[in-house]
Design an enzyme around this catalytic site. Structure first.
Site, short mmCIF file in Angstrom:
data_model
loop_
_atom_site.label_atom_id
_atom_site.label_comp_id
_atom_site.label_asym_id
_atom_site.label_seq_id
_atom_site.Cartn_x
_atom_site.Cartn_y
_atom_site.Cartn_z
N GLU A 227 1.29 -1.48 0.12
CA GLU A 227 -0.36 -0.27 0.32
C GLU A 227 0.54 1.19 0.07
O GLU A 227 0.62 1.95 -0.81
CB GLU A 227 -0.59 -0.39 0.65
N ASP B 288 -2.44 -4.09 3.42
CA ASP B 288 -2.44 -4.21 4.91
C ASP B 288 -2.99 -5.83 5.22
O ASP B 288 -4.14 -5.97 4.58
CB ASP B 288 -2.54 -3.28 5.44
N ASP C 200 -5.51 -6.33 7.37
CA ASP C 200 -6.30 -6.27 7.71
C ASP C 200 -8.14 -6.18 6.44
O ASP C 200 -7.82 -6.14 5.10
CB ASP C 200 -6.74 -4.60 8.65
N GLU D 183 -9.70 -4.12 5.31
CA GLU D 183 -9.40 -2.58 4.18
C GLU D 183 -7.99 -3.23 3.25
O GLU D 183 -8.48 -3.02 2.52
CB GLU D 183 -9.08 -1.37 5.07
N TYR E 103 1.32 -5.00 13.46
CA TYR E 103 0.63 -4.25 13.17
C TYR E 103 -0.10 -3.78 13.84
O TYR E 103 -0.39 -4.23 14.75
CB TYR E 103 -0.18 -5.34 12.07
N ARG F 214 -3.02 -1.84 13.90
CA ARG F 214 -4.73 -2.10 13.80
C ARG F 214 -5.25 -3.46 14.27
O ARG F 214 -4.99 -4.28 13.36
CB ARG F 214 -5.37 -1.91 12.31
N HIS G 252 -5.13 -10.43 14.27
CA HIS G 252 -3.52 -10.66 14.74
C HIS G 252 -3.15 -10.27 15.95
O HIS G 252 -4.10 -10.30 16.68
CB HIS G 252 -3.18 -8.83 13.62
#
Length: 499
Positions: A8, A81, A83, A85, A298, A300, A344
């Site tokens: 990203e 990433d 997650d 998203e 990570y 989030r 995570h």
């Protein structure tokens, strides 16, 4: 065989490129490449909420560059990433460039270290369509709520406003709290503080507790002065003394919401700033001889899980640095809440041996502060309990009871590294100080007896930290949405920040 890795952000691309070597080309998508067009609803509500996606305006150059690299490559790794998203961004890239399953796979890295990146590449998987659909459902719901409610707001309130699935609820919380504050009727109460001295000159303060019948509340000045007049000039005697030991256990490692709350309390950082710096620490910092290094996992996450190798590394570090007694004997495991995604690990340093002070010269002041906070919290969560020697004494005069309590630290345990902050200043202040030595039956003299008038206080207005906690407790939003939601409601003047 030429391989393309799509991530990203450019910072992440640089770090991953270093770990993978010359066989790989790493390109950054700069976030989403495809989305619902801005100028129309683009959701077919009549036909199963079918979305219409188009390439994002202004992304033509990046799309062209990635298309060119895909043509040159034999295999594409979608490494956005880890997650919901990120999963959706990978899916959109696959759809946009019509990538086939046989020459494209999804990979994720929980931390940007050489070992984690290589392990991710060696263990590719299919795109998780359930995660993609969860993101699409939220995106579609955002669009329906936004595009159907916002024009209503423009007509009835003011142009330029927007309604949102999460921001509307967060604004409601602030409004409800403000209404509570306005409706609050304060009540008067009094306290009495006695500054006392022991025979050998030790000084401490005791607070009025009650009388022989138990705890008593002083509602007005007349009741307070009745007690003050009864004890003024009279000897105080030490009554019951309770001595004990109290254990304190370290707070769990950070998840997104607790990191934002603690950074707000301790570092005065907004959630948006906290997440921006955490992203930099995750993606990689140039550390002299170490080169580009991802410093944290990570950021989030809503899970308190820690990798076995991380807790083993912490155990070795704690024993070596602080001594055997500072390690509890086995790794501490923390229970994640039932409604957490648990996708995570908790937020922790990628390498516990990278001490904040030793790499300080490579970090900006804010990066250093946030890294030190994450590093300290992780190390502390694997350390032994702190042990306090506590003492509580009733001091009696003319049938009136005053109470004093305090503690001394018998063994610092995890507090040698880190102590959690609190939103409640009173709680922090009343932690207790050491009391001088005295025994039951000892006579004390009062240097000063001070009555004070108080009024009950309404609930406090939210801080950014306490609003995040309220949202988390009520299941409003997800780890990735706390910071942008709060930024949105402040930027659009739905709420204002004071002091």
């Amino acid at each position: 065989m030429s391989k393309l890795v799509i991530v990203e952000s450019p910072a992440k691309a640089k770090t991953i490129g270093k770990y993978l070597g010359s066989d790989y080309v790493v390109k950054a998508s700069m976030g989403h490449l495809r989305d619902l067009p801005k100028k129309k609803m683009s959701i077919d509500i009549e036909h199963d909420f079918q979305p219409e996606y188009v390439p994002i305006e202004g992304k033509d150059k990046i799309i062209k560059e990635i298309r060119s690299e895909i043509r040159k490559s034999d295999f594409v790794y979608l490494a956005t990433d880890p997650d919901r998203e990120g999963e959706a961004i990978s899916w959109h890239i696959k759809e946009l460039f019509k990538l086939k399953d046989k020459n494209s796979r999804r990979v994720t890295f929980n931390e940007i270290t050489k070992q984690a990146v290589r392990s991710g590449i060696e263990n590719p998987r299919d795109i998780d369509i359930d995660l993609v659909n969860a993101q699409q459902a939220r995106r579609i719901l955002d669009r329906i709520v936004g595009y159907q409610l916002s024009p209503f707001l423009w007509r009835k309130v003011k142009r330029g406003l927007s309604a949102g699935r999460v921001q509307s609820v967060a604004t409601r919380l602030v409004v409800d709290r403000e209404n509570e504050i306005r409706a609050f009727v304060p009540e008067e109460y009094w306290s009495i503080e006695a500054l006392l001295q022991t025979a050998d000159g030790g000084r401490f303060s005791a607070r009025y507790y009650g009388d022989a019948n138990g705890k008593a509340e002083l509602k007005n000045e007349e009741q307070a002065m009745h007690v003050v007049n009864a004890v003024t000039g009279k000897p105080f005697t030490v009554g019951n003394i309770k001595r004990g030991k109290k254990k304190r256990t370290a707070a769990p490692p950070f998840i997104t919401s607790t990191l934002q709350q603690e950074a707000s309390r301790k570092l005065n950082m907004t959630p948006r700033r906290t997440m921006s710096i955490a992203q930099e620490l995750y993606e990689g910092i140039e550390l002299g001889e170490y080169g580009l290094t991802g410093l944290i996992t990570y950021m989030r996450t809503d899970s308190l899980r820690l990798a076995d190798e991380a807790t083993a590394a912490a155990a070795g570090f704690i024993r070596g640095r602080y001594g055997e007694e500072y390690y509890p004997g086995k790794p501490r495991v923390f229970k994640t809440k039932g409604n957490a995604q648990d996708a995570h690990e908790a937020i922790r340093p990628s390498n516990v041996q990278l001490l904040p002070e030793e790499i300080r010269k490579y970090l900006t002041p804010d990066q250093f502060k946030l890294y030190r906070l994450i590093w300290s919290r992780f190390v502390a969560c694997q350390m032994a309990d702190a042990i306090l020697d506590t003492v509580s004494a009733d001091i009696v005069c003319e049938g009136q009871v005053f109470r004093a309590s305090g503690h001394t630290v018998a063994f610092p345990g995890f507090t040698a590294v880190y102590e959690e902050g609190t939103d409640d200043e009173k709680k922090q202040d009343s932690a207790g100080k050491p009391l001088p030595r005295f025994d039951q039956g000892d006579k004390l003299t009062a240097e000063k007896i001070e009555p004070s008038q108080h009024f009950t206080q309404p609930p406090a207005r939210y801080t950014e930290a306490s609003l995040i906690r309220a949202m988390e407790e009520r299941g409003i939003g997800r780890p990735s949405t706390y910071a942008p939601t709060i930024s949105t409601i402040i930027d659009r003047d739905y709420v204002t920040k004071e002091n």
